[in-house]
Structure formats: structure tokens, C-alpha cells
Motif scaffolding. Sequence first.
Motif, PDB file in Angstrom:
ATOM      1  N   LEU A  76       0.763  -0.943  -0.008  1.00 59.89           N
ATOM      2  CA  LEU A  76       0.128  -0.001   0.013  1.00 59.89           C
ATOM      3  C   LEU A  76       0.818   1.520  -0.042  1.00 59.89           C
ATOM      4  O   LEU A  76       0.688   2.287  -0.656  1.00 59.89           O
ATOM      5  CB  LEU A  76      -1.216  -0.080   1.256  1.00 59.89           C
ATOM      6  CG  LEU A  76      -1.625   1.348   1.448  1.00 59.89           C
ATOM      7  CD1 LEU A  76      -2.644   1.449   0.480  1.00 59.89           C
ATOM      8  CD2 LEU A  76      -2.126   1.151   2.913  1.00 59.89           C
ATOM      9  N   LEU A  77       2.064   1.283   0.916  1.00 61.44           N
ATOM     10  CA  LEU A  77       2.829   2.417   0.968  1.00 61.44           C
ATOM     11  C   LEU A  77       3.700   2.504  -0.457  1.00 61.44           C
ATOM     12  O   LEU A  77       3.768   3.731  -0.658  1.00 61.44           O
ATOM     13  CB  LEU A  77       3.526   2.211   2.137  1.00 61.44           C
ATOM     14  CG  LEU A  77       3.068   1.969   3.570  1.00 61.44           C
ATOM     15  CD1 LEU A  77       4.191   1.754   4.527  1.00 61.44           C
ATOM     16  CD2 LEU A  77       1.990   3.161   3.895  1.00 61.44           C
ATOM     17  N   ARG A  78       4.006   1.548  -0.878  1.00 64.51           N
ATOM     18  CA  ARG A  78       4.699   1.802  -2.216  1.00 64.51           C
ATOM     19  C   ARG A  78       3.614   2.443  -3.146  1.00 64.51           C
ATOM     20  O   ARG A  78       4.006   3.189  -4.078  1.00 64.51           O
ATOM     21  CB  ARG A  78       5.290   0.494  -2.637  1.00 64.51           C
ATOM     22  CG  ARG A  78       6.300  -0.061  -1.938  1.00 64.51           C
ATOM     23  CD  ARG A  78       6.970  -1.220  -2.438  1.00 64.51           C
ATOM     24  NE  ARG A  78       8.229  -1.649  -1.509  1.00 64.51           N
ATOM     25  CZ  ARG A  78       8.844  -2.944  -1.535  1.00 64.51           C
ATOM     26  NH1 ARG A  78       8.094  -3.786  -2.347  1.00 64.51           N
ATOM     27  NH2 ARG A  78       9.887  -3.128  -1.154  1.00 64.51           N
ATOM     28  N   TYR A  83      10.247   3.556  -1.633  1.00 62.31           N
ATOM     29  CA  TYR A  83       9.007   3.753  -0.897  1.00 62.31           C
ATOM     30  C   TYR A  83       8.862   2.406   0.017  1.00 62.31           C
ATOM     31  O   TYR A  83       9.174   1.284  -0.656  1.00 62.31           O
ATOM     32  CB  TYR A  83       7.884   4.350  -1.772  1.00 62.31           C
ATOM     33  CG  TYR A  83       8.262   5.696  -2.302  1.00 62.31           C
ATOM     34  CD1 TYR A  83       7.846   6.744  -1.896  1.00 62.31           C
ATOM     35  CD2 TYR A  83       8.547   5.724  -3.674  1.00 62.31           C
ATOM     36  CE1 TYR A  83       8.164   7.898  -2.198  1.00 62.31           C
ATOM     37  CE2 TYR A  83       8.745   6.899  -4.519  1.00 62.31           C
ATOM     38  CZ  TYR A  83       8.603   8.058  -3.639  1.00 62.31           C
ATOM     39  OH  TYR A  83       8.876   9.379  -4.178  1.00 62.31           O
ATOM     40  N   GLY A  84       7.732   2.698   1.000  1.00 59.62           N
ATOM     41  CA  GLY A  84       7.346   1.519   1.391  1.00 59.62           C
ATOM     42  C   GLY A  84       7.537   1.421   3.024  1.00 59.62           C
ATOM     43  O   GLY A  84       7.276   0.451   3.512  1.00 59.62           O
ATOM     44  N   GLY A 133       6.441   6.835   2.607  1.00 58.75           N
ATOM     45  CA  GLY A 133       7.558   5.946   3.527  1.00 58.75           C
ATOM     46  C   GLY A 133       9.114   5.822   2.681  1.00 58.75           C
ATOM     47  O   GLY A 133       9.377   4.790   2.606  1.00 58.75           O
ATOM     48  N   GLN A 134       9.496   6.770   2.350  1.00 55.65           N
ATOM     49  CA  GLN A 134      10.684   6.910   1.360  1.00 55.65           C
ATOM     50  C   GLN A 134      11.832   7.228   2.427  1.00 55.65           C
ATOM     51  O   GLN A 134      11.974   8.439   2.860  1.00 55.65           O
ATOM     52  CB  GLN A 134      10.855   7.716   0.352  1.00 55.65           C
ATOM     53  CG  GLN A 134      12.086   7.681  -0.559  1.00 55.65           C
ATOM     54  CD  GLN A 134      12.023   8.559  -1.842  1.00 55.65           C
ATOM     55  OE1 GLN A 134      11.353   9.677  -1.860  1.00 55.65           O
ATOM     56  NE2 GLN A 134      12.551   8.074  -2.871  1.00 55.65           N
ATOM     57  N   SER A 170      -8.182   2.581   4.900  1.00 55.21           N
ATOM     58  CA  SER A 170      -7.222   1.341   4.780  1.00 55.21           C
ATOM     59  C   SER A 170      -7.003   0.718   6.469  1.00 55.21           C
ATOM     60  O   SER A 170      -7.252   1.398   7.241  1.00 55.21           O
ATOM     61  CB  SER A 170      -6.056   2.108   4.360  1.00 55.21           C
ATOM     62  OG  SER A 170      -5.281   2.940   5.211  1.00 55.21           O
ATOM     63  N   LEU A 171      -6.818  -0.366   6.334  1.00 59.42           N
ATOM     64  CA  LEU A 171      -6.441  -0.966   7.695  1.00 59.42           C
ATOM     65  C   LEU A 171      -5.634  -0.233   8.497  1.00 59.42           C
ATOM     66  O   LEU A 171      -5.742  -0.104   9.756  1.00 59.42           O
ATOM     67  CB  LEU A 171      -6.081  -2.609   7.344  1.00 59.42           C
ATOM     68  CG  LEU A 171      -5.864  -3.230   8.779  1.00 59.42           C
ATOM     69  CD1 LEU A 171      -6.901  -3.303   9.688  1.00 59.42           C
ATOM     70  CD2 LEU A 171      -5.339  -4.489   8.417  1.00 59.42           C
TER      71      LEU A 171
END
Length: 355
Positions: free
Chosen positions: A95-97, A109-110, A102-103, A152-153
Motif C-alpha cells: 500500500l505504501l509503495r 518507498y514502502g 515511507g521513503q 485502509s487497515l
Amino acid sequence: MVDPIAAVKASCARVAKLSTRVQINDKACHEFALDLVLRLDELRASVQQKDNALFHDYWDEWTLSMGWKPQTIEEEASAMASLHLLNIGHGHKKLLRKLKLGQYKFGGYGSAYVTVMEGVGRAALKGHIDSQRMIEWTADETNECFLLPSDSLFATQITEILQESGSALLSKGYSSLGDFIIKTISTLPNRDVSSFIDHVISLIPAFCDEIAYKLSDGKVLTVHFFKKAFLLAKDIPFRFRSRGNIYDLKGLESLTVMADNVLPSVLRGRGILVLDDEASKKVASGTLPMGGLETELRALSVEASERIVCIVNENLNDKDPLTSAELDLWLWGVLGKEERLREAPRHFTPTTVFY
């Protein structure tokens, strides 16, 4: 009080004795430990650099770039503790990618940790993260600060953890996480880290990282990990001991490794953890539910690491003993970043709020 650190060691050792799907290769464990004896200076130089770069410098650079200037130790401690409280989300990498979140400064990312760190920073910039604000935290605020879709969870987990933790804090009269930390440490006999961790896990559910593990006879064993609480306890002296001796928690050398999904992968990649065919297939499939195999992977990572530390220290001469916290950073932050081990199969448990 039951010593939470001793509880982690004892319960993980018990799982290691009982597990048939995951086992520890004692020969590989011994060889790895003896190699560490020869590389101990390298290990210590590397983990100190990684500890600063991954957990402290990056946070300081991010918040400084945003112009965040905490007015009190309580405000600063609240933000720092919120980062540990919400240090979850390893199972949401895809999801993050996709969202390009989240880089790391050097990398793709991720990263859930970077996503949470940046989100907590944005939240702190808007004002003190106190108990009342946590209770009233909304899904829209999670979206605004952490940039996650509200449905999102991962976003739901963040929102619910903040609300639940704020309620727990206020129920005992603590105005914030920072207030809880300061008041708890100030009353601890000898500033004992086990006592501090016990207070943390007893009050705040999202820090109480334990799971019911069903045994073959139908009985249930409670297995303890307390990863986030251990990291919080480890971080407090690093950040605040220069502000006063009360923040210098004692007994940090007794902490275990902080087991997540990275350590089992690294130890397996080094031949220390061995999985049977069925377990290997389940890990390769990616997602595991909490409990069962997921618990065995984490528990045997703790037990294997305890054995490694013991062997290393039995073979040292005039050097300070190796601690599990140092080994943790070596496995997670150094070996775990090597390309070969970084691409090794890792399990993912998106439903957990403990790592």
C-alpha cells in the motif's frame, strides 16, 4: 510484579523447545557467534551509526525541517513515545509503495516506520499530542497527518491505537504519554527498566505485545515480546539522560532483541533458523495470521539471539559483553540491509499492532 524481560526470555525459550515447524540450528548459531567475536569492534561501530541514523538523526532532521520546537520535555517525550506507540505497519508495504509513502533518504518507498515518523511529526507540529487530543483523534486527522486513505487497515489501526491509548492514560490521570513517562520514572526504585516496562504494558494495550499460543495438548501458553515497549525504554536514556539522571534507566543490558518479521528472515538467511517445507511455503505466500507460525518465528528469533549473545560473551576476553540490543541492531540494521538478506522471504502480518 512479574519481570517482563524474564517473561519474554522464558516464554520464547519454551516455544523453541516445543516448535517442530521452526527450529534453531545450533551449529550455525555457534559459528555465527564465534564470527561475531572476531568482528565485535566492527559490529559496535556499525550499530552505533545505524542507531543514530535510523532512529534519531532522521527524526531530528524531519522535525527540524518542519519547524517543530517542543516547549517542554513532556511535549517532546509525548511525540517520541507516540512514534514508538505507532511503530507498526510492516504488513502494509505494498500500500505504501503504491501511495509513494515511507521513503528513506536513500532508498525506495514502502517504509511503515518512515510513514509513521513523518505522520507523528506533522501531528506534533499542530500541537501537543496530549491524552485528550488522542481520545478525540479522528480518521480525517490520520489521513491529514499520515497521508493514508481513511478506509485502509493501517489508517484504522493508527486511529484506534491513539484513541485507546489516550483513554487509558486519562483514566489514570495522565495528561499525556510524556506526563506518564516522567511521573512513572520519577517514582521507580533505582530507575529499573523492568519496572518501567511493566508500567507501560500494564496501562497501554498497544504496548502489551503478547499472544496466546496453543500447545499440542490443548493448553495455552502466553508468549511475550514487548518489542515497542523495549524500544521505548531503550530510547528514553538516549534522548533525555542529559536533561536529568531520572531518565537514565538501569538494566538496559538485560533487554532481548525486539522480534518482528525482519529478524526471523535474517536468521533464516544465515542458516540459524530452519523451517520445514510447510512453514517455508506459508512464509513464501507472504501473509500469516497472528499466533501459530508467526509466534514461532518471532519466539525462536529471540531464543536464537539469546544463545548467540551467550556464546559470544563466553568467548570474550577483555571487551565489554555483547548485549542483545546491540545484536538486534546488527541483525536488523546491518545484515538486514544487505541485498541478499533484504530480498529473503519475510512473513507479513498486517493485522498486528505490535510491529
